[in-house]
Scaffold this motif. Structure first.
Motif, mmCIF file in Angstrom:
data_model
loop_
_atom_site.group_PDB
_atom_site.id
_atom_site.type_symbol
_atom_site.label_atom_id
_atom_site.label_comp_id
_atom_site.label_asym_id
_atom_site.label_seq_id
_atom_site.Cartn_x
_atom_site.Cartn_y
_atom_site.Cartn_z
ATOM 1 N N THR A 120 0.838 -1.207 0.000
ATOM 2 C CA THR A 120 0.000 0.000 0.000
ATOM 3 C C THR A 120 0.867 1.248 0.000
ATOM 4 O OG1 THR A 120 -1.820 -1.113 1.131
ATOM 5 C CG2 THR A 120 -1.750 1.289 1.297
ATOM 6 N N LEU A 121 1.874 1.286 0.858
ATOM 7 C CA LEU A 121 2.772 2.445 0.906
ATOM 8 C C LEU A 121 3.515 2.630 -0.414
ATOM 9 C CD1 LEU A 121 4.291 2.247 4.495
ATOM 10 C CD2 LEU A 121 2.710 3.954 3.597
ATOM 11 N N LYS A 122 3.950 1.535 -0.996
ATOM 12 C CA LYS A 122 4.668 1.602 -2.269
ATOM 13 C C LYS A 122 3.756 2.140 -3.379
ATOM 14 C CE LYS A 122 7.905 -1.384 -3.301
ATOM 15 N NZ LYS A 122 8.611 -2.634 -3.665
ATOM 16 N N GLN A 123 2.510 1.672 -3.400
ATOM 17 C CA GLN A 123 1.561 2.117 -4.417
ATOM 18 C C GLN A 123 1.232 3.602 -4.238
ATOM 19 O OE1 GLN A 123 0.420 0.049 -7.022
ATOM 20 N NE2 GLN A 123 -0.071 2.074 -7.776
ATOM 21 N N LEU A 124 1.003 4.026 -3.000
ATOM 22 C CA LEU A 124 0.720 5.438 -2.740
ATOM 23 C C LEU A 124 1.898 6.324 -3.135
ATOM 24 C CD1 LEU A 124 -1.174 5.172 0.645
ATOM 25 C CD2 LEU A 124 -2.107 5.968 -1.536
ATOM 26 N N SER A 125 3.096 5.885 -2.821
ATOM 27 C CA SER A 125 4.301 6.641 -3.218
ATOM 28 C C SER A 125 4.393 6.753 -4.735
ATOM 29 C CB SER A 125 5.565 5.970 -2.675
ATOM 30 O OG SER A 125 5.590 6.046 -1.281
ATOM 31 N N SER A 126 4.019 5.674 -5.418
ATOM 32 C CA SER A 126 4.022 5.686 -6.873
ATOM 33 C C SER A 126 3.046 6.737 -7.420
ATOM 34 C CB SER A 126 3.666 4.299 -7.409
ATOM 35 O OG SER A 126 3.487 4.328 -8.798
ATOM 36 N N TYR A 127 1.836 6.796 -6.851
ATOM 37 C CA TYR A 127 0.857 7.799 -7.286
ATOM 38 C C TYR A 127 1.351 9.216 -7.001
ATOM 39 C CZ TYR A 127 -2.513 3.987 -7.755
ATOM 40 O OH TYR A 127 -3.153 2.838 -8.124
ATOM 41 N N HIS A 176 -15.685 11.260 -9.207
ATOM 42 C CA HIS A 176 -16.318 10.606 -10.351
ATOM 43 C C HIS A 176 -15.990 11.401 -11.616
ATOM 44 C CE1 HIS A 176 -18.373 8.159 -7.446
ATOM 45 N NE2 HIS A 176 -18.780 9.245 -6.837
ATOM 46 N N ARG A 177 -14.855 11.069 -12.196
ATOM 47 C CA ARG A 177 -14.382 11.777 -13.382
ATOM 48 C C ARG A 177 -14.827 11.048 -14.637
ATOM 49 N NH1 ARG A 177 -10.213 15.319 -12.085
ATOM 50 N NH2 ARG A 177 -9.722 15.376 -14.277
ATOM 51 N N THR A 178 -15.010 11.798 -15.693
ATOM 52 C CA THR A 178 -15.367 11.194 -16.972
ATOM 53 C C THR A 178 -14.196 11.204 -17.945
ATOM 54 O OG1 THR A 178 -16.191 13.327 -17.758
ATOM 55 C CG2 THR A 178 -17.795 11.821 -16.760
ATOM 56 N N ASP A 179 -13.124 11.911 -17.599
ATOM 57 C CA ASP A 179 -11.983 12.010 -18.509
ATOM 58 C C ASP A 179 -10.908 10.952 -18.257
ATOM 59 O OD1 ASP A 179 -10.865 12.920 -16.156
ATOM 60 O OD2 ASP A 179 -10.272 14.881 -16.938
ATOM 61 N N GLY A 180 -11.053 10.152 -17.199
ATOM 62 C CA GLY A 180 -10.096 9.094 -16.916
ATOM 63 C C GLY A 180 -8.850 9.553 -16.177
ATOM 64 N N LYS A 181 -8.654 10.855 -16.023
ATOM 65 C CA LYS A 181 -7.479 11.367 -15.328
ATOM 66 C C LYS A 181 -7.543 10.965 -13.857
ATOM 67 C CE LYS A 181 -4.698 15.523 -15.095
ATOM 68 N NZ LYS A 181 -4.600 16.939 -15.414
ATOM 69 N N TYR A 182 -6.440 10.545 -13.317
ATOM 70 C CA TYR A 182 -6.306 10.055 -11.941
ATOM 71 C C TYR A 182 -7.137 8.795 -11.689
ATOM 72 C CZ TYR A 182 -4.894 14.960 -11.503
ATOM 73 O OH TYR A 182 -4.313 16.187 -11.703
ATOM 74 N N GLY A 183 -7.555 8.110 -12.730
ATOM 75 C CA GLY A 183 -8.428 6.948 -12.601
ATOM 76 C C GLY A 183 -7.863 5.858 -11.712
ATOM 77 N N ASP A 184 -6.579 5.542 -11.874
ATOM 78 C CA ASP A 184 -5.989 4.482 -11.062
ATOM 79 C C ASP A 184 -5.914 4.873 -9.591
ATOM 80 O OD1 ASP A 184 -4.122 6.416 -11.762
ATOM 81 O OD2 ASP A 184 -2.485 5.012 -12.116
ATOM 82 N N LEU A 185 -5.614 6.122 -9.307
ATOM 83 C CA LEU A 185 -5.584 6.604 -7.925
ATOM 84 C C LEU A 185 -6.994 6.550 -7.310
ATOM 85 C CD1 LEU A 185 -4.346 7.992 -5.441
ATOM 86 C CD2 LEU A 185 -4.616 10.175 -6.632
ATOM 87 N N LEU A 186 -7.974 6.999 -8.054
ATOM 88 C CA LEU A 186 -9.354 6.995 -7.553
ATOM 89 C C LEU A 186 -9.861 5.562 -7.313
ATOM 90 C CD1 LEU A 186 -10.768 9.873 -9.744
ATOM 91 C CD2 LEU A 186 -10.159 9.975 -7.326
ATOM 92 N N PHE A 195 -7.986 3.033 -6.530
ATOM 93 C CA PHE A 195 -7.273 2.594 -5.341
ATOM 94 C C PHE A 195 -7.985 3.071 -4.078
ATOM 95 C CE2 PHE A 195 -3.931 3.023 -2.115
ATOM 96 C CZ PHE A 195 -3.373 1.768 -2.155
ATOM 97 N N ILE A 196 -8.383 4.342 -4.057
ATOM 98 C CA ILE A 196 -9.090 4.907 -2.896
ATOM 99 C C ILE A 196 -10.435 4.225 -2.706
ATOM 100 C CG2 ILE A 196 -10.202 6.991 -1.992
ATOM 101 C CD1 ILE A 196 -7.957 8.601 -3.415
ATOM 102 N N ASN A 197 -11.162 4.027 -3.783
ATOM 103 C CA ASN A 197 -12.491 3.407 -3.692
ATOM 104 C C ASN A 197 -12.443 1.961 -3.196
ATOM 105 O OD1 ASN A 197 -14.019 5.644 -4.502
ATOM 106 N ND2 ASN A 197 -13.618 5.208 -6.644
#
Length: 143
Positions: A79-86, A127-137, A139-141
């Protein structure tokens, strides 16, 4: 002569009375700490707090979230590694992001990142429609 002795004694007290800095970093400031608050137009969502030792997820005490229970567990290295990556990918320590989807009855994540004495807060629409930050969102969800 009395003045000289008095000044000498006073100087000794002043020199010995000063505490030297040990240049230690406060353990709380040395590691990565992230706080995520879900905010919507109709109220607060979940609050997530993540540091190197534990992850806390707290849900609001209202009629909508009664089925969801607060969680506290040990933060995994993955989790820490993934968050650091984002944080690095989206340059979140230096970014100035202040979106407002909650204004139209949507939801935003207010993300505060603290690391090595630095701090930054960004607000990203959930809830974005453009896909930006999609992987981060995503992860949070999934938390």
């Amino acid at each position: 002569m009395k003045k000289t002795i008095y000044l000498f004694v006073l100087s000794i007290f002043l020199l010995l009375g000063c505490k030297k800095s040990d240049n230690k970093i406060d353990p709380e400031d040395s590691g990565l700490r992230i706080e995520i608050k879900g905010i919507s137009g109709w109220g607060n969502g979940m609050n997530i707090s993540i540091d190197q030792s534990k992850t806390e997820i707290k849900y609001p005490k209202d009629g909508l979230s009664e089925t969801k229970k607060d969680k506290i567990y040990k933060t995994s290295e993955a989790t820490l590694k993934q968050l650091s990556s984002y944080i690095n990918t989206y340059k979140l320590m230096d970014a100035k992001i202040n979106e407002c989807a909650r204004c139209v009855d949507g939801m935003d994540y207010v993300i505060t990142i603290k690391s090595e004495g630095r701090e930054n807060t960004v607000t990203i629409a959930a809830h974005r429609t453009d896909g930006k930050y999609g992987d981060l969102l995503d992860f949070i969800n999934k938390m």
